[in-house]
Enzyme design. Structure first.
Site, PDB file in Angstrom:
ATOM      1  N   TYR A 158       0.814  -1.223   0.000  1.00 39.25           N
ATOM      2  CA  TYR A 158       0.000   0.000   0.000  1.00 39.25           C
ATOM      3  C   TYR A 158       0.847   1.273   0.000  1.00 39.25           C
ATOM      4  CZ  TYR A 158      -3.784  -3.199   1.035  1.00 39.25           C
ATOM      5  OH  TYR A 158      -4.691  -4.226   0.982  1.00 39.25           O
ATOM      6  N   HIS A 183      -4.536   6.260  -1.052  1.00 38.81           N
ATOM      7  CA  HIS A 183      -5.215   6.034   0.225  1.00 38.81           C
ATOM      8  C   HIS A 183      -4.255   6.136   1.405  1.00 38.81           C
ATOM      9  CE1 HIS A 183      -9.240   5.337   1.437  1.00 38.81           C
ATOM     10  NE2 HIS A 183      -9.205   4.039   1.649  1.00 38.81           N
ATOM     11  N   TYR A 206      -5.955  -1.610   9.147  1.00 41.38           N
ATOM     12  CA  TYR A 206      -6.521  -1.374   7.820  1.00 41.38           C
ATOM     13  C   TYR A 206      -7.563  -0.266   7.932  1.00 41.38           C
ATOM     14  CZ  TYR A 206      -3.830  -5.255   6.115  1.00 41.38           C
ATOM     15  OH  TYR A 206      -2.787  -6.075   5.804  1.00 41.38           O
ATOM     16  N   ASN A 229     -10.638   0.513   7.071  1.00 35.17           N
ATOM     17  CA  ASN A 229     -12.038   0.434   7.497  1.00 35.17           C
ATOM     18  C   ASN A 229     -12.221   0.290   9.003  1.00 35.17           C
ATOM     19  OD1 ASN A 229     -12.401   0.504   4.764  1.00 35.17           O
ATOM     20  ND2 ASN A 229     -13.395  -1.483   4.610  1.00 35.17           N
ATOM     21  N   ASN A 261     -14.108   5.382   4.200  1.00 33.74           N
ATOM     22  CA  ASN A 261     -14.379   4.406   5.252  1.00 33.74           C
ATOM     23  C   ASN A 261     -13.519   4.589   6.491  1.00 33.74           C
ATOM     24  OD1 ASN A 261     -16.508   3.094   3.967  1.00 33.74           O
ATOM     25  ND2 ASN A 261     -15.106   1.838   2.768  1.00 33.74           N
TER      26      ASN A 261
END
EC number: 3.1.1.29
Length: 192
Positions: free
Chosen positions: A14, A19, A64, A66, A112
């Site tokens: 990532y 993000h 993560y 969310n 989220n």
């Protein structure tokens, strides 16, 4: 004491994704403050720093995106901090790429991570440093877009944007969100 949270996803896959810009800002803020992420608590990496007169914990949730709010809520409760002590840095699809804006409250805009923070702190009324990543191309899933990496040719713009987001975060911590918003958002508009 203040809590600065950079939102992102853990893991090398990532790194450099849209993000994860919150993690990039948190890393740079810690670096400039001479701090490092040596502590692990609340399912997060933590760095203790000083920004001006303020003692600050910089937090990167490792849950993560969310579930980011779990770490944020736990940290606020542990240190008995209020929402006015919280600054969250995150990517924002609704802002044009590389634009930085500071706001307090408002909706989660489909993010989220922000939605999770709101749920775990009980309110959206905290300072947010929004880092624009722009909208995805037509017919592209927004989730695929934000999990995509910045283009190599965007390095200079990204670096400048990260510095602006670090400065916005510093101002929010040192001056409070209301005073900082005037400076940060005026600069952001002037840069257009």
């Amino acid at each position: 004491m203040k809590l600065v949270v950079g939102l992102g996803n853990p893991g090398e896959e990532y790194a450099r994704t849209r993000h994860n810009v919150g993690f990039v800002v948190a890393d740079r803020l810690a670096q400039l403050a001479g701090a490092s992420f040596t502590a692990k608590k609340f399912a997060a990496e933590l760095a203790e720093a000083r920004l001006g007169p303020e003692r600050v914990w910089i937090l990167k949730p490792q849950t993560y995106m969310n579930h980011s709010g779990e770490a944020v809520g736990a940290a606020l409760r542990f240190w008995k901090l209020g929402l006015d002590d919280l600054v969250v840095v995150h990517d924002d699809l609704e802002l044009e790429p590389f634009r930085v804006q500071l706001k307090v409250g408002g909706g989660h805009g489909g993010h989220n991570g922000v939605k999770s923070v709101n749920a775990h702190v009980g309110s959206p009324e905290y300072a947010r440093v929004r880092v624009g990543v722009g909208r995805p191309p037509p017919r592209m899933d927004p989730a695929d877009y934000v999990l995509g990496k910045f283009a190599k040719g965007e390095d200079a713009e990204l670096d400048l944007c990260v510095e602006q987001a670090v400065e916005a975060t510093r101002l929010a911590v040192e001056l409070g969100a209301a005073k900082a918003m005037n400076q940060v958002n005026r600069r952001s508009r002037a840069a257009e």
